[in-house]
Design a protein around this motif. Sequence first.
Motif, mmCIF file in Angstrom:
data_model
loop_
_atom_site.group_PDB
_atom_site.id
_atom_site.type_symbol
_atom_site.label_atom_id
_atom_site.label_comp_id
_atom_site.label_asym_id
_atom_site.label_seq_id
_atom_site.Cartn_x
_atom_site.Cartn_y
_atom_site.Cartn_z
ATOM 1 N N SER A 407 5.361 -1.312 4.001
ATOM 2 C CA SER A 407 4.657 -2.489 3.499
ATOM 3 C C SER A 407 5.304 -3.789 3.964
ATOM 4 N N ALA A 411 3.367 -6.502 6.159
ATOM 5 C CA ALA A 411 3.259 -7.880 5.682
ATOM 6 C C ALA A 411 3.644 -8.872 6.772
ATOM 7 N N LEU A 414 0.876 -9.154 9.279
ATOM 8 C CA LEU A 414 -0.321 -9.799 8.726
ATOM 9 C C LEU A 414 -0.038 -11.194 8.191
ATOM 10 N N ASP A 415 1.210 -11.650 8.325
ATOM 11 C CA ASP A 415 1.610 -12.974 7.831
ATOM 12 C C ASP A 415 1.313 -13.118 6.348
ATOM 13 N N THR A 416 1.778 -12.159 5.573
ATOM 14 C CA THR A 416 1.612 -12.196 4.131
ATOM 15 C C THR A 416 2.881 -11.651 3.499
ATOM 16 N N THR A 417 2.817 -11.220 2.246
ATOM 17 C CA THR A 417 3.987 -10.681 1.567
ATOM 18 C C THR A 417 3.817 -9.194 1.309
ATOM 19 N N LYS A 420 1.676 -8.501 -1.713
ATOM 20 C CA LYS A 420 0.230 -8.566 -1.504
ATOM 21 C C LYS A 420 -0.282 -7.333 -0.765
ATOM 22 N N VAL A 421 0.529 -6.802 0.135
ATOM 23 C CA VAL A 421 0.144 -5.551 0.797
ATOM 24 C C VAL A 421 0.046 -4.431 -0.231
ATOM 25 N N ALA A 428 -5.071 -3.859 3.365
ATOM 26 C CA ALA A 428 -4.065 -4.272 4.343
ATOM 27 C C ALA A 428 -4.053 -3.338 5.544
ATOM 28 N N THR A 431 -7.194 -3.947 7.655
ATOM 29 C CA THR A 431 -7.129 -5.228 8.362
ATOM 30 C C THR A 431 -6.223 -5.130 9.586
#
Length: 565
Positions: A407, A411, A414-417, A420-421, A428, A431
Amino acid sequence: MRAVLGVAEMQAFDSGLIARGVPGIVLMENAGRGAAHILGQKERPRTEGRARPTSVRGSCVRCADGRSLEGTEYLILCGPGNNGGDGFVVARHLVGRGAKVRVLAVREVSSLRGDARIAAEAWLAVGGTLEPASSQAISEFTGSVIVDALLGTGVRGPVDESLADLIEAINAHPASVVALDVPSGFDADRGCVHEGPRGFVAVRAEQTITFGFIKRGLLTTFGHEYSGRITLANLGVPALPPEDRPPVAYLIEEKDLRAWLSPRPVTLHKWQAGEVLIIGGSPGMVGAAHLCARAALRSGAGLAVIHTCAEGARALEQEVLEVMTRPYDPSQVGHLDLGKARAVVFGPGLGRGSQAEEISRLAHRALADDPRRVVVDADGLRLSVGRLHKLRLLRESGVPLILTPHSGEAAALLDTTAAKVEADRFGAAQTLADRSQAVVVLKGSRTIIAAPDRPPLVNALGSPCMATAGSGDVLAGILGALLAERPAGEVLSVQATQELAALGVGLHGLAGEMFEQELSDSGCLASDLADRIPLVRRRLLGLPEAAQISEPPPSEERGTAALEK
């Protein structure tokens, strides 16, 4: 593979049956009866050791024994909807087998509607009673099983305060907790718990009895944590998903792994088995590349070559007999030699410094000029952050590409945290698969294998013992070997690549289960997983166990005996 549905798909399944003439109350009755049967097995298993002496034998026959659950005590919490209706049915069937049952209801019967009201009235008609649901009533319960039938699959946000009180009381009770369909407060679609004023509030069940089909959200990390053991109860109708609402995922099972495996041809030689090239193993991390190579060989690769720095190569050559090394010096050579490898595993122990950046650049160039089947793992994924277009270019060359992030790595890509994944693992993974056009193996206790324009596959095989350094390197090596063993000229479709990845993940998981069965749920080394792959393969293919292999015939007969195989 077993079909997995989301909430909308399950509603369409129920609605379709009702429209064709199957009353909703029949579905509710079958669900509740199935759950009661499973609960009865939990308290009175068929094994003689714990079962009350009786002249009646067989679990289904014992369901008709009005005394088979004497001495057991249940507390069932029923909510305002159909999940509560399931709870009323369960209560009636448990009482019919001699259990003592208390039912706590969130609402009066007069305020219930439809099938839930019919089920509640049937419970009252056989002498059952309803008590107002309260935290105090839960805390005063002295029995051994609490059944959660509060909310079911309808949760889309945090639970309200009154239900949060009940859920917290359930979680604080020492009794075994069994949830009906999904634990209350749990999002059955996304596989998460929504944060409310009190934080993340949902029932933590020891077991979840889900109805008809497994719900997608149960097959996530949080689903594993909150649902416990998942048991599927039949609704008494064919389990055929609606044609206009196909399954949102598929759960892989051992029978699928058997179908995807095949015995090796007796004339196979090492080049036909395929070469795996591992690009990685920087100073201090050569062990990652070594584990990857070891797993590749244990999984059937004919050769495993580690393309590493000169220092790493010297370290490996002192330790490893079966693995070949190929030192590189980007400052002098300016390119990477892919050799005869059919599959390349890029990243294990590669590092993230300037040299690793240069190697990544050279690897992408080499693979663009001479495409090979590729697995990108570990540092290879970190070096791809902000460069998914380069991975997509590899895929567009027509060769299979598999990404194996956890994860945190997903993340970053996907430029997230990571949080959030984990809150939407299916979203996720899909995507990332769509953006990279690769098959994505999102690792975890419930690993998701996503692919572009394909429903995801989910692996639930595995063990907590696999939470050990190097486990991911072993998986990468397994996948590399499976890619390498396919003939050089064979074009692998997205579906074939996804199924191949699922096979690798399943073999990896079964190796972990085998270690736990033999030794423990902890103390596993990554090399233990690699070394059990041949044993897992033997079991799946039904090959003879070592003890079943007969003594060889006398020397003069061995040639003839070999021809008879």
